[in-house]
Design an enzyme around this catalytic site. Structure first.
Site, mmCIF file in Angstrom:
data_model
loop_
_atom_site.group_PDB
_atom_site.id
_atom_site.type_symbol
_atom_site.label_atom_id
_atom_site.label_comp_id
_atom_site.label_asym_id
_atom_site.label_seq_id
_atom_site.Cartn_x
_atom_site.Cartn_y
_atom_site.Cartn_z
ATOM 1 N N LYS A 184 17.206 -38.870 -14.503
ATOM 2 C CA LYS A 184 17.594 -37.729 -14.888
ATOM 3 C C LYS A 184 18.836 -37.803 -15.853
ATOM 4 C CE LYS A 184 15.279 -34.966 -12.274
ATOM 5 N NZ LYS A 184 14.299 -35.860 -11.934
HETATM 6 C C1 LIG Z 1 11.740 -29.782 -10.715
HETATM 7 C C2 LIG Z 1 12.104 -30.890 -9.690
HETATM 8 N N1 LIG Z 1 12.822 -30.488 -8.514
HETATM 9 C C3 LIG Z 1 13.380 -31.396 -7.848
HETATM 10 C C4 LIG Z 1 13.192 -32.583 -7.907
HETATM 11 C C5 LIG Z 1 13.640 -33.714 -6.699
HETATM 12 O O1 LIG Z 1 14.808 -34.366 -7.237
HETATM 13 P P1 LIG Z 1 15.364 -35.511 -6.186
HETATM 14 O O2 LIG Z 1 14.537 -36.803 -6.625
HETATM 15 O O3 LIG Z 1 16.994 -35.809 -6.670
HETATM 16 O O4 LIG Z 1 15.109 -34.935 -4.944
HETATM 17 C C6 LIG Z 1 12.674 -33.249 -9.005
HETATM 18 C C7 LIG Z 1 12.565 -34.675 -9.315
HETATM 19 O O5 LIG Z 1 12.282 -35.097 -10.330
HETATM 20 C C8 LIG Z 1 12.288 -32.267 -9.991
HETATM 21 O O6 LIG Z 1 11.545 -32.621 -11.131
#
Ligand SMILES: Cc1ncc(COP(=O)(O)O)c(C=O)c1O
Length: 381
Positions: A184
């Site tokens: 990210k």
């Molecule tokens: C659109 C979206 N929502 C949620 C997430 C989940 O993030 P995390 O890995 O921090 O839980 C991601 C992860 O890439 C994502 O692309």
């Protein structure tokens, strides 16, 4: 053109993050503590959010938002099929139902017009995703949420720097969750953030973040020890460690320059690809700010160029790509739950098949960018 490797992503970590982690390691306090408190305050200032909680992931942040805002069995949450499975998983994890609405063909974000038609007596919340860092139409979505008395919880996994037409993501709805996953724009390795608009909801989310305990570990070290805590309701285990927060604090200090670099790379891509008839560059909304987490080329259909061909050709040249996203209703597990198949959301499905995401990250050198441009030009002309 001399072959080189440009992976889809490389994190932008340096001696500052290393030193900050080393300091935590020798401080005697590894889990949520002073760094977490400082990171939450710094994020809150950056976002302009009222109440801010660091969490172990965006997925947990979304689940905590839903739980603490009272979304559960019998409720429906409206969201987009063009997202990562985590968005939908958070809804299912609290026992609510997912209601999908097709997307805007231009930017792949939830189509505000479709939301109204999907509202039923069971609808409790709307969960837009700011795909690629492009702001969802929050003004229109908030107006719908307000008119129908619905909660607005946005998935800002791609959108830490994003500003929507209704204001900064993280300061518009009832709750917003962000991801600090390894790829990210701002990373803590693994991690996330939850912002909330209401103080009572925040106090509940704070408890639910750590098993439902009414004192966190740092407070339990306040001389009173473990004697006086209680567990009013069972929660998750979703706190952030001081190690992760120390990385985040250093990343925040460099965020403006990292954001600037992403904009520079996007501009170079936009200019270099403008005249190629087989591909279109991403369209940027007139209002707000696009965080440029993902740079996705669109195949125009002007030739037989396909997604598979472009991905394979770039891979052969050493350039990593990705696809954001295969619509969730076409993935096996979600498909079984949703009982929907191919054709259910034609715009999202078309978007998936006609987009390829290129490398875009501050650790790319100018010659990395030149090489990606030359590789795309060679393949798409
Ligand atoms: C659109 C979206 N929502 C949620 C997430 C989940 O993030 P995390 O890995 O921090 O839980 C991601 C992860 O890439 C994502 O692309």
């Amino acid at each position: 053109m001399k072959h080189r490797e440009v992976p889809f992503h490389r994190p932008n970590l340096g001696p500052q993050e290393e030193a900050a982690v080393a300091q935590v390691m020798t401080s005697g306090w590894l889990t949520s503590g002073p760094r977490v408190a400082a990171f939450e305050e710094a994020c809150s200032t950056y976002l302009g959010s009222r109440f801010t909680l660091s969490v172990s992931s965006c997925t947990d942040g979304l689940e905590l938002a839903l739980l603490s805002l009272g979304v559960g069995p019998g409720d429906e949450v409206i969201t987009t099929p063009l997202t990562f499975v985590a968005t939908l998983a958070s809804i299912w994890r609290v026992g609510a139902e997912v209601k999908l609405v097709d997307v805007d063909p231009v930017n792949g974000n939830l189509d505000a017009q479709g939301i109204e038609a999907a509202i039923t007596s069971k609808t409790k919340a709307i969960m837009p995703v700011h795909l690629a860092g492009c702001p969802a139409p929050m003004k229109a979505i908030k107006a719908i949420a307000d008119a129908h008395g619905l909660l607005l919880i946005d998935d800002g996994a791609h959108a830490f720097e994003t500003v929507s037409d209704a204001g900064k993501v993280g300061a518009v709805g009832d709750g917003s969750a962000f991801s600090f996953y390894a790829t990210k724009n701002l990373t803590t390795g693994e991690g996330g953030l939850l912002t909330l608009a209401n103080e009572e909801v925040y106090e509940r989310a704070k408890r639910l973040r750590l098993h439902g305990i009414d004192k966190d570990a740092w407070q339990r070290e306040d001389g009173q020890g473990f004697r006086f805590y209680d567990v009013p309701e069972i929660g998750l285990k979703a706190n952030m460690s001081d190690i992760a927060a120390a990385i985040g604090l250093e990343q925040l200090k460099r965020l403006d320059s990292m954001t600037k670099r992403r904009q520079e790379i996007s501009k170079r891509y936009d200019e270099a690809f403008a005249e190629i008839p087989t591909i279109d560059t991403p369209q940027i909304p007139l209002e707000g700010f696009h965080a440029r987490h993902v740079y996705a080329l669109e195949l125009t259909g002007a030739s037989s160029l396909t997604q598979d061909f472009l991905v394979d050709a770039l891979f052969a040249r050493g350039v990593g790509t990705s696809v954001h996203f295969k619509p969730v209703h076409l993935l096996l597990g979600p498909q079984k739950k949703l009982k929907l198949g191919s054709g259910a959301f034609p715009v999202a499905e078309h978007y998936w098949r006609t987009h390829v995401s290129l490398p875009i990250y501050p650790a790319m050198s100018d010659s990395d960018v030149d090489y990606v441009i030359a590789s795309v030009q060679e393949t798409c002309r």
